[in-house]
Design an enzyme around this catalytic site. Structure first.
Site, PDB file in Angstrom:
ATOM      1  CB  SER A 132     -12.795  34.682  26.983  1.00 50.71           C
ATOM      2  OG  SER A 132     -12.607  34.903  28.305  1.00 50.71           O
ATOM      3  CD  GLU A 184     -14.916  33.303  30.013  1.00 49.00           C
ATOM      4  OE1 GLU A 184     -14.430  34.506  30.301  1.00 49.00           O
ATOM      5  OE2 GLU A 184     -14.611  32.785  28.913  1.00 49.00           O
ATOM      6  CG  ASP A 233     -15.584  29.852  27.738  1.00 49.54           C
ATOM      7  OD1 ASP A 233     -15.516  30.759  27.121  1.00 49.54           O
ATOM      8  OD2 ASP A 233     -15.294  29.794  29.112  1.00 49.54           O
TER       9      ASP A 233
END
Ligand code: NAG
Ligand code: NAG
Ligand code: NAG
Ligand code: NAG
Ligand code: NAG
Length: 636
Positions: free
Chosen positions: A551, A303, A307
């Site tokens: 995401s 994640e 990001d």
């Protein structure tokens, strides 16, 4: 089934055994319709156990929050972008002395709590007292149980079903903790590793379908010929006409939120930049540690790497990127830990967070964060991107309302909150849907919306993809490989004015084929917008992997908004702040690439269909930066 049945019987006999209620007229203050999955009651809580009871006082002026926000965020308002200072926000919403007096009097008179035991938090928002379970049960007309989590046996003390307050007190109170709330650790949308499931057993929803492709290195495609297989910075720039060189980087700000143990390996940035953005080699995000948040060697890397690599790469070399790393490696954190760190008037101090679920600091565990809980001491950024979420059914309405209002209050100061919409279509993270009485069950038929996508004060981002065999310049589809984009209608938040006409248009022209009750026709609809969410090329532990999920969509949209802020700041204007009312105005809506193909299946249905105009799969569509920019530059 059997368990549920015996629980009902058990509770009935407990109710008979409980003592007489105290003789004041009480009303139900908050109720929980379902337990978060995995938790079940195992016994009554011992009457002499101490609970850190915190009463969240009702804030003043909340009924005006939306109007205040529209005044600074609606494109037709003469006060567009005249944002408030944090102090003005704190003053406007501070609970009244009347509320404080009413709650204090109730604790002392009805509860026989000695005045010396009652403490008011520094923010003036919470009244706190350490009380026994017996005292809390008497005050709140409820019963406390010890709940146990099926996966790891973790225990949590909470009350059953409903708690009550005297009618005269109820209107002065937002919520009381610890009562019904299981503020379960927040979940990531997308990109989950095997590792995370092992480390976070018990965190509901972890271990949802992994969306990192197998361990094989994929080809590095620096060109635009393979955007239907692998998304790169260059693909996103072409998809969204996103070419921009920051002009006001020292005034602008953007932040990315990560919850420990999600972490990244700094050297992966150089591998990513070395292949996709050479002049950024050496660049790193600026760590803003909230409640002991730090990079955790051996943490989950999917994640955060996704990001941060994409936000850094998209906003470009000159723009600093803040990393709000929240929670220590032992307790981690929740949205409340972040909001406490950003806003001193939201802080709940020692009593407010849920001690067995939120990160409560200082953390007494070995290796835990020993500092006091962060409270309004962290810098805010103009755009804050988060790719984590809950299901609405995991939380209580008052809890969500309070958190949503906080996004609104912070937006009054000029912040935009960007959230991923979820990766399970109209179902919950684990595929569960809602029964008629609101339980989350596999095979149930009501759609199961995510939180905070339904909060009108965040901008919710769904996912699209390039269709295999198509060119990067072809129109995208709603994502259909790997996962369906989260979307639908809130059961908690009513539909805000800014989207009423867009949503009504969809429901009239393309009525979804569902029986009443399957989705909430009056709820706030989401997502607001969309961006590509499939097969992003991400460097993780020295290798490129393909990572998918909303995401990925949220940081991409957040980066584009940040460039719009930069351009406004460069000509002496203010950032855009709460951006939804502007995005839905018809002239702005034309600056989106309309997504008209695909759907977001779940709960044994096709979910909703992507159609011309706004839809509950791809929102208004994907952004066209070069078309959006002039609209925002023309606003005051
Ligand atoms: C409750 O007890 C804890 C632990 O003894 C203490 O740190 C805290 O200050 C107490 N809170 C109140 C409101 O008295
Ligand atoms: C995404 O990656 C998977 C696995 O490599 C592949 O099967 C699929 O075709 C790719 N799709 C797109 C649209 O990039
Ligand atoms: C590009 O990525 C590979 C890993 O796939 C890595 O070994 C290489 O060092 C990277 N190139 C640069 C210039 O950083
Ligand atoms: C539908 O949404 C509204 C808010 O718009 C809410 O008050 C109502 O309780 C919801 N209905 C159900 C069945 O959840
Ligand atoms: C439309 O979406 C379906 C999946 O729902 C997909 O199979 C098809 O390729 C898409 N077509 C276009 C033109 O986007």
């Amino acid at each position: 089934m059997l368990l549920t049945h015996s629980l009902v019987l058990g509770l009935a006999s407990f109710a008979l055994a409980s003592r007489e209620p105290i003789p004041v007229k009480r009303v139900a203050h908050e109720s929980r319709r379902s337990l978060p999955s995995g938790w079940s009651p195992v016994r009554r809580a011992e009457p002499d156990v101490i609970l850190p009871l915190s009463v969240g006082l009702a804030q003043s002026n909340l009924e005006n929050l939306e109007a205040y926000l529209l005044d600074v965020a609606h494109p037709d308002s003469p006060h567009y972008s005249k944002h408030w200072t944090p102090k003005e926000v704190a003053t406007a919403f501070r609970p009244s002395a009347e509320s404080y007096d009413a709650v204090r009097e109730w604790l002392v008179e009805d509860g026989s709590i000695d005045a010396g035991r009652i403490v008011l938090s520094k923010s003036g928002n919470w009244i706190m007292a350490n009380v026994t379970v017996a005292e809390a049960e008497r005050l709140l007309g409820t019963q406390y149980f010890v709940y146990e989590h099926a996966e790891d046996g973790r225990e949590h003390v909470a009350c059953h079903g409903t708690y009550h307050l005297p009618e005269t007190v109820s209107k002065h109170v937002d919520l009381i903790t610890p009562t019904l709330h299981f503020d379960v650790k927040v979940r990531r949308h997308g990109s989950s590793d095997k590792m995370s499931a092992a480390k976070n057993v018990g965190s509901v929803g972890f271990g949802a379908a992994p969306k990192i492709d197998g361990g094989v290195l994929h080809d590095i495609f620096p060109d635009l010929e393979h955007c239907d297989e692998t998304i790169t910075l260059a693909c996103l720039r072409v998809l969204y006409d996103f070419v921009y060189e920051p002009l006001a980087a020292n005034k602008n700000s953007i932040g990315v939120v990560e919850y420990t143990p999600q972490s990244h390996n700094p050297s992966d940035f150089d591998i990513f930049f070395g292949n996709y953005s050479k002049d950024q080699v050496g660049e790193r995000p600026t760590l803003i540690s909230i409640d002991g948040g730090a990079l955790t060697p051996g943490g989950d890397l999917g994640e955060s790497s996704l990001d941060l690599q994409y936000v850094l790469g998209l906003v470009g070399k000159k723009q600093e990127v803040l990393l709000y790393q929240t929670g220590d490696a032992i307790e981690s954190g929740s949205f409340n830990n972040l909001l406490d760190g950003l806003d001193g008037s939201y802080c709940t101090f020692e009593g407010g967070d849920d001690p067995s679920q939120d990160g409560v600091y200082p953390d007494p565990n070995p290796g835990g964060f020993k500092g006091p809980e962060d409270c309004g001491d962290k810098p805010t950024a103009y755009v804050i991107s988060t790719s984590y979420g809950y299901q609405e059914a995991d939380l209580t309405p008052a809890y969500m309302q309070r958190q949503c209002e906080e996004y609104g209050k912070l937006s009054l100061t000029g912040i935009t909150f960007v959230y991923s919409s979820g990766d399970a279509g109209v179902a919950g993270f684990d595929g569960s849907c809602l029964t008629d009485d609101g339980q989350q069950v596999l095979g149930a038929s009501r759609f199961n919306p995510t939180f905070p996508g339904g909060c009108p004060y965040v901008t919710s981002v769904g996912a699209t993809q390039v269709v295999p065999g198509h060119k990067v310049t072809d129109r995208e589809s709603a994502v259909f490989q790997r996962f369906p984009s989260g979307g639908g209608f809130s059961n908690i938040f009513a539909r805000p004015d800014f989207q009423k006409s867009a949503v009504a248009g969809y429901l009239e022209k393309f009525p979804p084929p569902y029986a009443p009750g399957v989705f909430n026709t009056t709820g706030r609809a989401f997502p607001d917008v969309a961006a590509n969410g499939l097969n992003y090329s991400v460097a993780i532990n020295g290798q490129f992997r393909l990572v998918s999920g909303t995401s990925a969509s949220a940081p991409t949209f957040a980066s584009i908004l940040s460039a719009i802020n930069d351009a406004r700041l460069a000509i002496g204007k203010k950032p855009v702040g709460w951006v939804n009312p502007a995005l839905y105005t018809p002239s702005f809506a034309l600056a989106f690439n309309d997504i008209v193909n695909g759907s977001n299946p779940g709960c044994g249905t096709n979910g909703f269909a992507a159609k011309p105009g706004w839809d509950p799969v791809s929102g208004l569509g994907t952004p066209n930066f070069l078309k959006l920019l002039p609209h925002f530059l023309l606003l005051p």
